[in-house]
Design a protein around this motif. Sequence first.
Motif, PDB file in Angstrom:
ATOM      1  N   GLU A 112      81.289  38.142  73.415  1.00  0.00           N
ATOM      2  CA  GLU A 112      80.495  37.414  72.441  1.00  0.00           C
ATOM      3  C   GLU A 112      81.189  37.489  71.088  1.00  0.00           C
ATOM      4  O   GLU A 112      81.867  38.471  70.782  1.00  0.00           O
ATOM      5  N   MET A 113      81.008  36.440  70.255  1.00  0.00           N
ATOM      6  CA  MET A 113      81.564  36.408  68.912  1.00  0.00           C
ATOM      7  C   MET A 113      80.537  35.759  67.995  1.00  0.00           C
ATOM      8  O   MET A 113      79.589  35.111  68.449  1.00  0.00           O
ATOM      9  N   LEU A 114      80.753  35.912  66.692  1.00  0.00           N
ATOM     10  CA  LEU A 114      79.865  35.263  65.735  1.00  0.00           C
ATOM     11  C   LEU A 114      80.267  33.817  65.488  1.00  0.00           C
ATOM     12  O   LEU A 114      79.419  32.942  65.408  1.00  0.00           O
ATOM     13  N   LEU A 115      81.566  33.560  65.373  1.00  0.00           N
ATOM     14  CA  LEU A 115      82.019  32.199  65.104  1.00  0.00           C
ATOM     15  C   LEU A 115      83.225  31.822  65.956  1.00  0.00           C
ATOM     16  O   LEU A 115      83.114  31.032  66.871  1.00  0.00           O
ATOM     17  N   GLY A 116      84.410  32.393  65.636  1.00  0.00           N
ATOM     18  CA  GLY A 116      85.616  32.008  66.360  1.00  0.00           C
ATOM     19  C   GLY A 116      86.847  32.408  65.585  1.00  0.00           C
ATOM     20  O   GLY A 116      86.908  33.504  65.019  1.00  0.00           O
ATOM     21  N   GLN A 117      87.829  31.507  65.497  1.00  0.00           N
ATOM     22  CA  GLN A 117      89.118  31.806  64.873  1.00  0.00           C
ATOM     23  C   GLN A 117      89.251  31.030  63.568  1.00  0.00           C
ATOM     24  O   GLN A 117      89.153  29.804  63.552  1.00  0.00           O
TER      25      GLN A 117
END
Length: 394
Positions: free
Chosen positions: A195-200
């Motif tokens: 899981e992540m909050l947004l990305g790159q």
Amino acid sequence: MQVPITELNARMVRFRDRLDRTCPDWEVAAITEKINLYYFTGTIQDGLLLVPRNSDAIFWVRKSWERAIKESQFPDIRPMASYRDAASATGPIKNPVHLELDFVSIAQYGRMQKHFSFTGPIGVDAHVAAVRSVKSPYEIALMEKAGKIHRHVLEDLVPDLLTDGIDEVSLASALYAVMVREGHQGIIRFGMFNEMLLGQIGFGMSSVNPICVDTPGGISGMCPAVPMAGCRERKLAKGDLVVVDIGCGFEGYQTDKTMTYMFGEAIPDDAICVHEQCVAVQDEVAALLRPGAIPSEIYTNVMNGLGPEFKKGFMGYRNNTVKFLGHGIGLWIDETPVIAQGFNEPLQERMVFAVEPKKGIEDVGLVGIENTFMVTPDGGRSLTGTHRGLMPVF
């Protein structure tokens, strides 16, 4: 916000039909992965969904049964303290059980086998993924809402966040606040527990820094222990390429989009030319996203049409490249099928793909584009806008 019972029933019917067609001897499937549980029951709780071939499915919940009852319209939700309770009610499973082998740990498998006494197991992951890959009108409506938020933030609001001297982490923090304010669910989900909050998010060559994720882009990260969110020391300066590759979720369903920005002045002409070639690849792939098309054939034909020089470092940077042009998306960012070799089943209407042709360029960073498309008889329909990228912020 409950998933309608008609939607849950239709998903279960499709799942059973697929097992009947592909696994004629199946006796029972057992689902434990939280997103698959949400897909079939409408709630994310710690539990076990048992799907017997010849009787109704039961969702056994360890914690929290009270919340599951409140959130879900699934018809049969029962409390359990452990697998022993479910096994006592259902009896032993004589034949091999169909399990999510990608997600069930050895310890968990041992506990299940102890109480249910089944033999096997047999993997059910591909069958669940196949059912999930074709979105219903209900799911498409949620992805369209995610795509609308995504387009608005990246195309209309991000330019105002780009200020001289801001660092990557500060931009990511500001962008996260804007995304949530505009309706983003606050988290994006990948398969295999991620899981992540947004990305790159990166400036210049930060956008091609090698990472452990199978993606054409990269990120510097905060430190070796937290290789995400960006770098505090990398500050935005005139002439930088800014790459924002993030997901957006609405009620569980996600879209994927990459936007690039030229801050202060344009990047070199040759880099702009490469970017435009990537956009042309996106358009070509999107036009081929029609029912009956074969993903592996789309990949092979498009790649064969690219020149040898352009293909050097395409879909990445130098030797850090990936072997796909797009990926399925929905409750996970990285779903199947994939626009890549080895995916030979025909596309179906309402499958959804993130198409992301990109290429890293020395001293510039990652050019290219990404949008989320739904398969239609007329080709892929973008859910995340039509901007061509390299937005000038001067």
